[in-house]
Scaffold this active site. Structure first.
Site, PDB file in Angstrom:
ATOM      1  N   ASP A 225       0.794  -1.290  -0.008  1.00 17.72           N
ATOM      2  CA  ASP A 225      -0.077   0.015  -0.061  1.00 17.72           C
ATOM      3  C   ASP A 225       0.768   1.246  -0.145  1.00 17.72           C
ATOM      4  OD1 ASP A 225      -2.276   1.806   0.175  1.00 17.72           O
ATOM      5  OD2 ASP A 225      -2.469   1.382   2.047  1.00 17.72           O
TER       6      ASP A 225
ATOM      7  N   ASP B 195      -1.702   5.423  -5.830  1.00 17.82           N
ATOM      8  CA  ASP B 195      -1.947   4.319  -4.716  1.00 17.82           C
ATOM      9  C   ASP B 195      -1.904   2.986  -5.129  1.00 17.82           C
ATOM     10  OD1 ASP B 195      -2.730   3.248  -2.248  1.00 17.82           O
ATOM     11  OD2 ASP B 195      -4.392   4.131  -2.020  1.00 17.82           O
TER      12      ASP B 195
END
Ligand SMILES: *[C@@H]1O[C@H](CO)[C@@H](O)[C@H](O)[C@H]1NC(C)=O
Ligand SMILES: *[C@@H]1O[C@H](CO)[C@@H](O)[C@H](O)[C@H]1NC(C)=O
Ligand SMILES: *[C@@H]1O[C@H](CO)[C@@H](O)[C@H](O)[C@H]1NC(C)=O
Ligand SMILES: *[C@@H]1O[C@H](CO)[C@@H](O)[C@H](O)[C@H]1NC(C)=O
Length: 417
Positions: A88, A297
């Site tokens: 992440d 992201d």
């Protein structure tokens, strides 16, 4: 998936969409090169759908996109225990579920037990790292108890600790990092699936894996090459750290990272999006564009755009695709989807970042949520900022150079890396 500490922008929560498919990537091997190293990611599609979305409370429910999580494998402790955590770039903390659990979700592998590791130590309340997290409490044992919450209503609560983290190479070489600060989670919620043992934060903040690696591998940079969502499960993706992770070649385009007060997300500036020959500015009601209006992201599958831009892009795609969209399918929600395996005449989308035009073909733009259906991998938000998701990042070698503050893109077939 969009992870965000609860202290920030909770209004973004509801943008999160949820997911039907399950994609795992294993960070399983590395080669030490010129001080840097790279790791192979092997992904596997779970044969069964994820039980519930991570974002089960979101208005869009679990129907309008697919789980595109990339799992990274590393070892923790002495002797080392394997951990598979969600990769992440949108958050910082590295955490895993730990014994003794007060409230843990089901996971297939055994939980990490700090008592069985000789290199585990807790962080004190006075430690610098304890102060770097906003939401910490001091326990009577002088342990730094943290709470780290995400926009998705997922959260982890536990004790901040230090451990040796080991990444293993294909050649059998192990790359160990000592004293990596991580969260030993005793109270973890969110609808994680049972393969996900925690999250590996690769954001720009001080607690992330890349920030803690620092200059250990020569330079502060990393790159990723994510295979497309629907790739065969035996095919690896790749992640490189430090020297040797440069993105080089004639076809590389680069855009500056935009430094904001919140140093976790990798913000860049999106000027507009082209659909075929039609250019759509990021904000039609304003001539100037706000710097850092979108962030990249790896934890969020679809690209999330402000409503106005989203509406225009979707309408333009609809106009340019010579097929009837699927209407009124509960499972698909309001997404633009077609009942087909291949869209013959699919318009090229171009993400016009400041200084970098990134071409998106159907591989990056259309995702099959189920066999025989293709959906545009975009969703909308009422926020002014967007998220460049991992569907769009696939089949690009993307380099995050934290020294030069640049993000570079090179079109690559990541399945052949
Ligand atoms: C877990 O954390 C949540 C949120 O802070 C809290 O409400 C709950 O009581 C905690 N559960 C346990 C068992 O500590
Ligand atoms: C800190 O965490 C430990 C382990 O989860 C728990 O037993 C203790 O009650 C917590 N203390 C505070 C002040 O939250
Ligand atoms: C997204 O757009 C749809 C219509 O296209 C709308 O119904 C929905 O409320 C929007 N969602 C958000 C989060 O703005
Ligand atoms: C577009 O620009 C207007 C005027 O500057 C501003 O009020 C609005 O928030 C902007 N919208 C987005 C999505 O950036």
């Amino acid at each position: 998936m969009y992870y965000y500490p609860i202290t920030f922008h909770l209004s973004l929560c509801f943008l999160i969409i949820s997911i039907n498919f399950h994609l795992l990537l294993h960070f399983s091997a590395s080669e030490v090169t010129k001080g840097g190293f790279s790791v192979k990611l092997i992904h596997k599609n779970s044969p069964r759908p994820i039980m519930r979305s991570l974002y089960s409370y979101t208005p869009q429910s679990q129907t309008n996109a697919y789980l595109g999580h990339y799992l990274m494998e590393l070892s923790i402790g002495t002797p080392p225990i394997n951990i598979e955590g969600v990769l992440d770039t949108g958050s910082d903390l590295i955490w895993t579920q730990c014994v003794a659990c007060k409230n843990c979700y089901k996971q297939l592998n055994p939980l990490f037990d700090p008592q069985l590791s000789s290199t585990y130590s807790t962080m004190s309340c006075e430690s610098e790292q304890c102060h770097k997290l906003d939401t910490t409490l001091c326990s009577i044992q002088n342990h730094c108890n943290y709470t780290y919450a995400y926009a998705s209503a997922s959260m982890t609560q536990g004790v901040l600790a230090q451990e040796t983290i080991t990444l293993t190479s294909t050649t059998g070489e192990a790359v160990s990092l000592e004293g990596v600060v991580f969260g030993c989670g005793h109270n973890n919620t969110g609808s994680f699936n049972d393969h996900e043992m925690g999250i590996i934060g690769l954001g720009g903040g001080p607690m992330s894996l890349i920030s803690q690696m620092g200059y250990s591998f020569g330079s502060m940079k990393f790159s990723q090459c994510l295979v497309p969502f629907h790739s065969d499960i035996s095919i690896s993706s790749k992640m490189s750290f430090g020297d040797g992770s440069d993105v080089l070649g004639d076809d590389v385009v680069s855009t500056p990272l935009v430094i904001k007060e919140d140093n976790t997300p990798y913000f860049v500036t999106l000027l507009g999006i082209s659909v075929g020959d039609t250019y759509i500015p990021f904000n039609i009601s304003s001539k100037s564009v706000e710097k850092g209006n979108i962030f990249i992201d790896s934890g969020t599958p679809p690209t999330i755009l402000p409503q106005q831009l989203y509406d225009q892009v979707v309408n333009e795609v609809r106009n340019q695709v010579a097929l009837e969209p699927i209407e009124n399918d509960q499972d698909l929600g309001s997404q633009l989807c077609y009942r087909t395996r291949i869209i013959e005449e699919v318009p090229m989308l171009i993400a016009h970042f400041e200084g970098a035009d990134v071409q998106l073909t159907s591989t990056q733009t259309f995702i099959p949520p189920k066999d025989g259906v293709l959906c545009l991998g975009l969703t909308n938000t009422s926020s002014d900022g967007g998220i460049y998701g991992n569907f769009a990042q696939s089949n690009y070698l993307i380099g995050f150079d934290l020294e030069r503050q640049m993000v570079s893109f090179k079109p690559v077939d990541c399945t052949k890396q």
